[in-house]
Design an enzyme around this catalytic site. Sequence first.
Site, PDB file in Angstrom:
ATOM      1  N   SER A  30      36.742  33.651  42.225  1.00 32.90           N
ATOM      2  CA  SER A  30      36.502  32.703  41.135  1.00 32.90           C
ATOM      3  C   SER A  30      37.834  32.432  40.437  1.00 32.90           C
ATOM      4  O   SER A  30      38.599  33.341  40.194  1.00 32.90           O
ATOM      5  CB  SER A  30      35.556  33.291  40.084  1.00 32.90           C
ATOM      6  N   HIS A  61      32.189  28.818  43.471  1.00 27.69           N
ATOM      7  CA  HIS A  61      32.643  29.103  44.829  1.00 27.69           C
ATOM      8  C   HIS A  61      32.296  27.932  45.745  1.00 27.69           C
ATOM      9  O   HIS A  61      31.178  27.436  45.725  1.00 27.69           O
ATOM     10  CB  HIS A  61      31.977  30.362  45.380  1.00 27.69           C
ATOM     11  N   HIS A  83      28.538  37.606  47.939  1.00 30.64           N
ATOM     12  CA  HIS A  83      28.342  38.742  47.033  1.00 30.64           C
ATOM     13  C   HIS A  83      26.963  39.345  47.273  1.00 30.64           C
ATOM     14  O   HIS A  83      26.009  38.625  47.584  1.00 30.64           O
ATOM     15  CB  HIS A  83      28.395  38.291  45.568  1.00 30.64           C
ATOM     16  N   TYR A  85      25.046  40.299  44.983  1.00 26.31           N
ATOM     17  CA  TYR A  85      24.095  39.770  43.987  1.00 26.31           C
ATOM     18  C   TYR A  85      23.467  38.450  44.415  1.00 26.31           C
ATOM     19  O   TYR A  85      22.459  38.016  43.856  1.00 26.31           O
ATOM     20  CB  TYR A  85      24.737  39.657  42.585  1.00 26.31           C
ATOM     21  N   GLU A  86      24.060  37.791  45.416  1.00 22.56           N
ATOM     22  CA  GLU A  86      23.441  36.569  45.948  1.00 22.56           C
ATOM     23  C   GLU A  86      22.290  36.909  46.886  1.00 22.56           C
ATOM     24  O   GLU A  86      21.596  36.022  47.375  1.00 22.56           O
ATOM     25  CB  GLU A  86      24.471  35.752  46.738  1.00 22.56           C
ATOM     26  N   ALA A 113      38.116  37.673  40.227  1.00 21.38           N
ATOM     27  CA  ALA A 113      38.143  37.724  38.763  1.00 21.38           C
ATOM     28  C   ALA A 113      37.522  39.063  38.396  1.00 21.38           C
ATOM     29  O   ALA A 113      36.556  39.491  39.021  1.00 21.38           O
ATOM     30  CB  ALA A 113      37.307  36.589  38.201  1.00 21.38           C
ATOM     31  N   MET A 211      32.403  42.368  40.936  1.00 19.76           N
ATOM     32  CA  MET A 211      31.205  42.383  41.796  1.00 19.76           C
ATOM     33  C   MET A 211      31.525  41.967  43.230  1.00 19.76           C
ATOM     34  O   MET A 211      30.634  41.539  43.963  1.00 19.76           O
ATOM     35  CB  MET A 211      30.153  41.437  41.215  1.00 19.76           C
ATOM     36  N   SER A 212      32.778  42.046  43.621  1.00 19.52           N
ATOM     37  CA  SER A 212      33.131  41.582  44.975  1.00 19.52           C
ATOM     38  C   SER A 212      34.168  42.505  45.595  1.00 19.52           C
ATOM     39  O   SER A 212      34.321  43.651  45.167  1.00 19.52           O
ATOM     40  CB  SER A 212      33.695  40.155  44.880  1.00 19.52           C
ATOM     41  N   ASN A 235      38.348  38.846  31.305  1.00 15.75           N
ATOM     42  CA  ASN A 235      37.629  39.198  30.067  1.00 15.75           C
ATOM     43  C   ASN A 235      37.768  40.694  29.849  1.00 15.75           C
ATOM     44  O   ASN A 235      37.988  41.436  30.806  1.00 15.75           O
ATOM     45  CB  ASN A 235      36.132  38.842  30.199  1.00 15.75           C
ATOM     46  N   HIS A 247      29.624  34.090  31.382  1.00 14.84           N
ATOM     47  CA  HIS A 247      30.208  33.656  32.650  1.00 14.84           C
ATOM     48  C   HIS A 247      31.170  32.488  32.412  1.00 14.84           C
ATOM     49  O   HIS A 247      32.179  32.355  33.101  1.00 14.84           O
ATOM     50  CB  HIS A 247      29.096  33.265  33.634  1.00 14.84           C
TER      51      HIS A 247
HETATM   52  N1  HPA Z   1      32.203  42.625  35.155  1.00 16.35           N
HETATM   53  C1  HPA Z   1      31.904  42.407  36.460  1.00 16.35           C
HETATM   54  N2  HPA Z   1      32.422  41.411  37.148  1.00 16.35           N
HETATM   55  C2  HPA Z   1      33.273  40.580  36.518  1.00 16.35           C
HETATM   56  C3  HPA Z   1      33.614  40.756  35.170  1.00 16.35           C
HETATM   57  C4  HPA Z   1      33.045  41.837  34.452  1.00 16.35           C
HETATM   58  O1  HPA Z   1      33.298  42.059  33.255  1.00 16.35           O
HETATM   59  N3  HPA Z   1      34.490  39.757  34.856  1.00 16.35           N
HETATM   60  C5  HPA Z   1      34.671  39.027  35.987  1.00 16.35           C
HETATM   61  N4  HPA Z   1      33.940  39.521  36.997  1.00 16.35           N
END
Ligand code: HPA
Length: 272
Positions: A30, A61, A83, A85-86, A113, A211-212, A235, A247
Amino acid sequence: MLSYEKAKASADFILNKIKIVPKIAIILGSGLSDYHQKLDEKIEIPYSQIPDFPEATAIGHKSKLVFGKIGSKYVIMMCGRFHCYEGYSMEQAAFPVYVLKLMGVETLVVTNAAGCINEEFDVGQLMVIKDHIKLVIDSPLRGINDERLGPRFNDMSFAYSPRLRDLAKEVAYGLGLTLREGVYAFMPGPSYETPAEIKALSILGADAVGMSTVPEVIAASHCGLEVLGLSMLTNMAAGILDQPLSHEEVIEAGKNGADYFAKLIDAVIERL
Ligand code: HPA
């Protein structure tokens, strides 16, 4: 079980379209999704055309491979990754890595990210990944092992290549860019972590969370690709600041950092 035959069929399909074997592959996370636009002699292959390739459904994506030239180097980019989560298994998330290996790729640059756990680091900075923590039980290598793809018990000691980490640091220094180095913790998502989980990950030694990447790096280590992992810290992770995560914030920070990310990757690729 990971299928050598399926990965080989996908690899042959792609090679037939691009004709040249790129030695370098980049998985665009991302925030870096537009990086492929700078390629010369571009050939785009939608994932939907490639046998057995999943579709990338995550926000921000794309879902295509882009082959081309950066400077003097041919590279292939995954614009969009898979991912868990998908709904994809780790095996599905890792499948393209074997395809790249069977095409003849030698170096894999994985980008993402990530949420920042280390309070000495800042949002907007880049982090070169030196190691990871995966607390979930799953692995892309669960099940019967096919020795043609890699060994049953692969060593992860140098999964994030020390040589490439040094190269990235040297290049960043030369460009005057801040580059942090740290441990990436994999969390399955799609919920962002709880503050208690972030505190636990911090105690365990994680500097960033996402998460990747980890399924892909396990596969890359298994099949013998040299990996450079780079995170854009988008973040502060949950609970570090007294504010909720969104997000939109992650996407926005990813966009803001894209030029910085691109500058570093351009210069690293030239030196590979
Ligand atoms: N947590 C998990 N995945 C992420 C985050 C986060 O804070 N920021 C960007 N991807």
